[in-house]
Design a protein around this motif. Structure first.
Motif, PDB file in Angstrom:
ATOM      1  N   GLN A 363       0.830  -1.202   0.000  1.00 51.25           N
ATOM      2  CA  GLN A 363       0.000   0.000   0.000  1.00 51.25           C
ATOM      3  C   GLN A 363       0.860   1.246   0.000  1.00 51.25           C
ATOM      4  OE1 GLN A 363      -2.307  -1.670   3.560  1.00 51.25           O
ATOM      5  NE2 GLN A 363      -3.882  -0.464   2.533  1.00 51.25           N
ATOM      6  N   ASP A 364       0.226   2.354  -0.307  1.00 52.80           N
ATOM      7  CA  ASP A 364       0.847   3.656  -0.080  1.00 52.80           C
ATOM      8  C   ASP A 364       0.964   3.841   1.429  1.00 52.80           C
ATOM      9  OD1 ASP A 364       1.142   6.541   0.339  1.00 52.80           O
ATOM     10  OD2 ASP A 364       0.685   6.726  -1.791  1.00 52.80           O
ATOM     11  N   PRO A 365       2.107   4.298   1.937  1.00 53.76           N
ATOM     12  CA  PRO A 365       2.228   4.517   3.386  1.00 53.76           C
ATOM     13  C   PRO A 365       1.171   5.460   3.942  1.00 53.76           C
ATOM     14  CG  PRO A 365       4.380   4.626   2.339  1.00 53.76           C
ATOM     15  CD  PRO A 365       3.368   4.566   1.238  1.00 53.76           C
ATOM     16  N   ASP A 366       0.672   6.373   3.115  1.00 48.79           N
ATOM     17  CA  ASP A 366      -0.395   7.290   3.515  1.00 48.79           C
ATOM     18  C   ASP A 366      -1.704   6.797   2.908  1.00 48.79           C
ATOM     19  OD1 ASP A 366      -2.095   9.307   4.184  1.00 48.79           O
ATOM     20  OD2 ASP A 366      -0.971  10.913   3.192  1.00 48.79           O
ATOM     21  N   THR A 367      -2.474   6.020   3.671  1.00 52.15           N
ATOM     22  CA  THR A 367      -3.704   5.440   3.129  1.00 52.15           C
ATOM     23  C   THR A 367      -4.818   6.464   2.978  1.00 52.15           C
ATOM     24  OG1 THR A 367      -4.387   4.758   5.352  1.00 52.15           O
ATOM     25  CG2 THR A 367      -3.189   3.149   4.014  1.00 52.15           C
ATOM     26  N   THR A 368      -4.664   7.664   3.545  1.00 54.40           N
ATOM     27  CA  THR A 368      -5.654   8.712   3.280  1.00 54.40           C
ATOM     28  C   THR A 368      -5.469   9.275   1.877  1.00 54.40           C
ATOM     29  OG1 THR A 368      -4.235  10.474   4.195  1.00 54.40           O
ATOM     30  CG2 THR A 368      -5.709   9.324   5.717  1.00 54.40           C
ATOM     31  N   ARG A 369      -4.282   9.056   1.313  1.00 53.70           N
ATOM     32  CA  ARG A 369      -3.987   9.518  -0.048  1.00 53.70           C
ATOM     33  C   ARG A 369      -4.352   8.451  -1.075  1.00 53.70           C
ATOM     34  NH1 ARG A 369       2.042  11.098  -0.429  1.00 53.70           N
ATOM     35  NH2 ARG A 369       2.260   8.863  -0.046  1.00 53.70           N
ATOM     36  N   ASP A 370      -4.089   7.195  -0.729  1.00 52.23           N
ATOM     37  CA  ASP A 370      -4.363   6.086  -1.648  1.00 52.23           C
ATOM     38  C   ASP A 370      -4.663   4.851  -0.803  1.00 52.23           C
ATOM     39  OD1 ASP A 370      -4.477   4.117  -3.556  1.00 52.23           O
ATOM     40  OD2 ASP A 370      -2.427   4.393  -4.304  1.00 52.23           O
ATOM     41  N   SER A 371      -5.917   4.408  -0.816  1.00 53.77           N
ATOM     42  CA  SER A 371      -6.333   3.260  -0.013  1.00 53.77           C
ATOM     43  C   SER A 371      -6.379   1.963  -0.809  1.00 53.77           C
ATOM     44  CB  SER A 371      -7.723   3.523   0.594  1.00 53.77           C
ATOM     45  OG  SER A 371      -7.700   4.643   1.455  1.00 53.77           O
ATOM     46  N   THR A 372      -5.987   2.020  -2.070  1.00 56.30           N
ATOM     47  CA  THR A 372      -6.034   0.824  -2.907  1.00 56.30           C
ATOM     48  C   THR A 372      -4.854  -0.089  -2.587  1.00 56.30           C
ATOM     49  OG1 THR A 372      -4.832   1.901  -4.712  1.00 56.30           O
ATOM     50  CG2 THR A 372      -7.252   2.053  -4.727  1.00 56.30           C
ATOM     51  N   LEU A 373      -4.862  -1.275  -3.198  1.00 56.48           N
ATOM     52  CA  LEU A 373      -3.868  -2.300  -2.893  1.00 56.48           C
ATOM     53  C   LEU A 373      -3.034  -2.629  -4.121  1.00 56.48           C
ATOM     54  CD1 LEU A 373      -6.258  -4.709  -0.928  1.00 56.48           C
ATOM     55  CD2 LEU A 373      -4.788  -2.912   0.017  1.00 56.48           C
ATOM     56  N   TYR A 374      -1.775  -2.981  -3.852  1.00 52.48           N
ATOM     57  CA  TYR A 374      -0.853  -3.377  -4.918  1.00 52.48           C
ATOM     58  C   TYR A 374      -0.309  -4.760  -4.557  1.00 52.48           C
ATOM     59  CZ  TYR A 374      -1.102   1.565  -6.147  1.00 52.48           C
ATOM     60  OH  TYR A 374      -1.548   2.808  -6.490  1.00 52.48           O
ATOM     61  N   PHE A 375      -0.577  -5.733  -5.417  1.00 49.03           N
ATOM     62  CA  PHE A 375      -0.182  -7.113  -5.140  1.00 49.03           C
ATOM     63  C   PHE A 375       1.043  -7.480  -5.973  1.00 49.03           C
ATOM     64  CE2 PHE A 375      -4.556  -7.066  -3.698  1.00 49.03           C
ATOM     65  CZ  PHE A 375      -4.479  -7.784  -2.515  1.00 49.03           C
ATOM     66  N   VAL A 376       2.097  -7.917  -5.262  1.00 49.26           N
ATOM     67  CA  VAL A 376       3.360  -8.274  -5.901  1.00 49.26           C
ATOM     68  C   VAL A 376       3.529  -9.785  -5.851  1.00 49.26           C
ATOM     69  CG1 VAL A 376       5.864  -8.004  -5.840  1.00 49.26           C
ATOM     70  CG2 VAL A 376       4.386  -6.076  -5.206  1.00 49.26           C
ATOM     71  N   ASP A 377       3.654 -10.405  -7.016  1.00 50.34           N
ATOM     72  CA  ASP A 377       3.905 -11.837  -7.096  1.00 50.34           C
ATOM     73  C   ASP A 377       5.335 -12.088  -6.617  1.00 50.34           C
ATOM     74  OD1 ASP A 377       4.666 -14.453  -8.072  1.00 50.34           O
ATOM     75  OD2 ASP A 377       2.934 -14.388  -9.399  1.00 50.34           O
ATOM     76  N   ILE A 378       5.487 -12.855  -5.537  1.00 46.24           N
ATOM     77  CA  ILE A 378       6.821 -13.051  -4.961  1.00 46.24           C
ATOM     78  C   ILE A 378       7.707 -13.912  -5.860  1.00 46.24           C
ATOM     79  CG2 ILE A 378       6.043 -12.743  -2.586  1.00 46.24           C
ATOM     80  CD1 ILE A 378       5.987 -15.749  -2.253  1.00 46.24           C
ATOM     81  N   ASN A 379       7.121 -14.622  -6.793  1.00 42.29           N
ATOM     82  CA  ASN A 379       7.900 -15.480  -7.683  1.00 42.29           C
ATOM     83  C   ASN A 379       8.360 -14.760  -8.945  1.00 42.29           C
ATOM     84  OD1 ASN A 379       7.517 -17.928  -6.065  1.00 42.29           O
ATOM     85  ND2 ASN A 379       5.385 -17.813  -6.742  1.00 42.29           N
ATOM     86  N   THR A 380       7.529 -13.852  -9.462  1.00 50.47           N
ATOM     87  CA  THR A 380       7.848 -13.193 -10.734  1.00 50.47           C
ATOM     88  C   THR A 380       8.128 -11.699 -10.598  1.00 50.47           C
ATOM     89  OG1 THR A 380       5.531 -12.656 -11.239  1.00 50.47           O
ATOM     90  CG2 THR A 380       6.335 -14.849 -11.885  1.00 50.47           C
ATOM     91  N   GLY A 381       7.676 -11.080  -9.504  1.00 48.78           N
ATOM     92  CA  GLY A 381       7.825  -9.640  -9.355  1.00 48.78           C
ATOM     93  C   GLY A 381       6.749  -8.842 -10.048  1.00 48.78           C
TER      94      GLY A 381
END
Length: 455
Positions: A363-381
């Motif tokens: 996530q963005d460290p400031d969730t008041t600015r951006d509350s959406t999620l970013y998913f990183v595949d640990i195998n492929t990046g």
């Protein structure tokens, strides 16, 4: 009782992923005084429960103790054990009596406040049984102050309740006391287990006077094994290593513990800990240290360290550490068995809040600015941007359990604005969503029919 959550105070919440009768109290007559017990053949460790405040899950459903208390028929106050059935998508009281009103102590869903403090009681599943660890708050590091009123003084003190382990069937029936820990020890908010039994961390709390303040310190921090069938306790090893680092267990793999701690280079004084500006300056100069402790060895092995001033975020799964910092848009992995580091990806929103399957949830460290999620595949990046947020308020989703292919999520609130920027949350709406839909941002929840507030 209702809970008010203020938007400006919302922070990213880590959650606990848990694999989570008789009136006789069993005393600790079988406690071994011998350390260094061989761990060979003991089976690999797994994390059963960590942290208070959330529930635990099986493949079939999710258990939790209600945060708010209800008054029973006789005037006593109690929490209720609730159960969300994943198949029927229905929340129920953990009670099989269809005619029960759940307002008397003999109901299996009722947990009396005097015996089970809702804020600190831990629940977990082990060997197809529901375990309830009734415990007081860990008060190490707590400061209380003496207040004077004329010639009288009021010293803030609290009495500890005994720590008792209970066991019940998964439907809540046949709840019984299994073990009572020594009244002089406090248990930390973590439970490990293997095929032979469970492991807890005990320590003794003592008070130091500093003028009008009383400071609670801990000592004799030990890893203790409990054979839940024989109801015998054994001291495995000390977790005091005389190195000025207050180590905390964050996870486990194979026959090793994963430890973290802050290395200030010295023992901090009471005054340094209590002065906010002084402590912040010392903290920023200190390192976050990661180490492993094989239970057949006496000392931890340091694997990785990083400066606190770069605000590291991390998650641990088995022997892998995933880490990011605020000073660079990088996420990397560290193998805790070899120390090998590897860059997984570059991502600006690189605060790592959870691990969901093979994905780091960022996530963005400031969730008041951006509350959406970013998913990183640990195998492929590979990075997937999921725009799913709480439906009512647009806040970040709250996760409660990760299953084989789904995730239990709080995805909506029944909320009412109070007029001052805060909201009164009347009900939490839970739902199941496939990991694939979550990662891809597809709004496809299997709604749980709630009968309580869901918290």
């Amino acid at each position: 009782m209702k809970k008010t959550i203020t938007l400006l105070l919302i922070i990213i919440m880590a959650f606990s992923l848990c694999a989570c009768g008789s009136e006789t109290v069993f005393e600790n007559e079988n406690l071994s005084e011998t350390q260094g017990i061989s761990f060979d053949g003991g089976g690999n460790l797994e994390l059963l429960c960590k942290r208070e405040g959330f529930g635990c899950s099986s493949k079939a459903g999710y258990y939790y103790l209600t945060e708010n208390c209800d008054q029973l028929q006789n005037g006593d106050f109690a929490s209720h054990m609730m159960y969300m059935d994943f198949k029927t998508q229905q929340e129920i009281y953990l009670c099989s009596d269809t005619g029960c009103n759940h307002n008397t102590a003999d109901c299996s869903s009722v947990f009396l406040n005097d015996d089970f403090p809702s804020a600190t009681t831990l629940i977990f599943i082990y060997n197809d049984k529901l375990y309830i660890l009734s415990k007081d708050m860990d008060r190490s590091g707590e400061v209380s102050r003496e207040f004077s009123f004329g010639n009288n003084s009021l010293d803030e003190k609290t009495e500890s309740i005994p720590t008792i382990l209970y066991r019940a069937n998964l439907d809540g029936t046949d709840r019984e006391k299994i073990y009572a820990f020594d009244s002089l020890v406090t248990l930390e908010d973590l439970v490990l287990g293997n095929e032979n039994g469970i492991y807890v961390i005990t320590k003794k709390i003592s008070a130091e006077r500093h003028g009008a303040s009383t400071y609670n310190t801990s000592s004799e921090k030990n890893l203790v094994f409990l054979d839940v069938e024989k109801r015998e306790e054994k001291l495995m090893c000390s977790l005091d290593f005389n190195d000025s680092i207050n180590w905390n267990v964050q996870g486990c793999f194979d026959q090793s513990l994963v430890l973290t701690g802050n290395d200030f280079g010295k023992e901090l004084s009471f005054e340094e800990k209590q002065d906010d500006d002084t402590y912040k300056a010392l903290y920023d100069k200190a390192d976050s240290v990661f180490a492993t402790l094989n239970l057949n060895e006496s000392k931890p092995k340091e694997v990785f360290r990083i400066k606190n001033k770069v605000l590291p975020s991390y998650q641990i799964r088995k022997n892998m550490l995933y880490c990011s910092t605020s000073d660079e848009d990088v996420i990397k992995s560290i193998d805790l068995t070899t120390g090998k580091e590897k860059q997984i990806c570059t991502l600006q929103q690189n605060y790592i809040s959870h691990i969901i399957g093979d994905y780091l949830c960022c996530q963005d460290p400031d969730t008041t600015r951006d509350s959406t999620l970013y998913f990183v595949d640990i195998n492929t990046g590979e990075v997937n941007h999921s725009k799913l947020v709480n439906k009512s308020l647009g806040w970040s989703l709250e996760f409660r359990a990760v299953l084989e292919s789904e995730v239990l999520v709080i995805y909506d609130y029944d909320a009412e604005a109070t007029g001052d920027g805060s909201y009164e949350i009347k009900r939490y709406q839970y739902g199941l969503i496939s990991q694939k839909d979550l990662v891809n941002g597809s709004d496809n929840y299997r709604e749980i029919k709630m009968i309580g507030v869901g918290k």
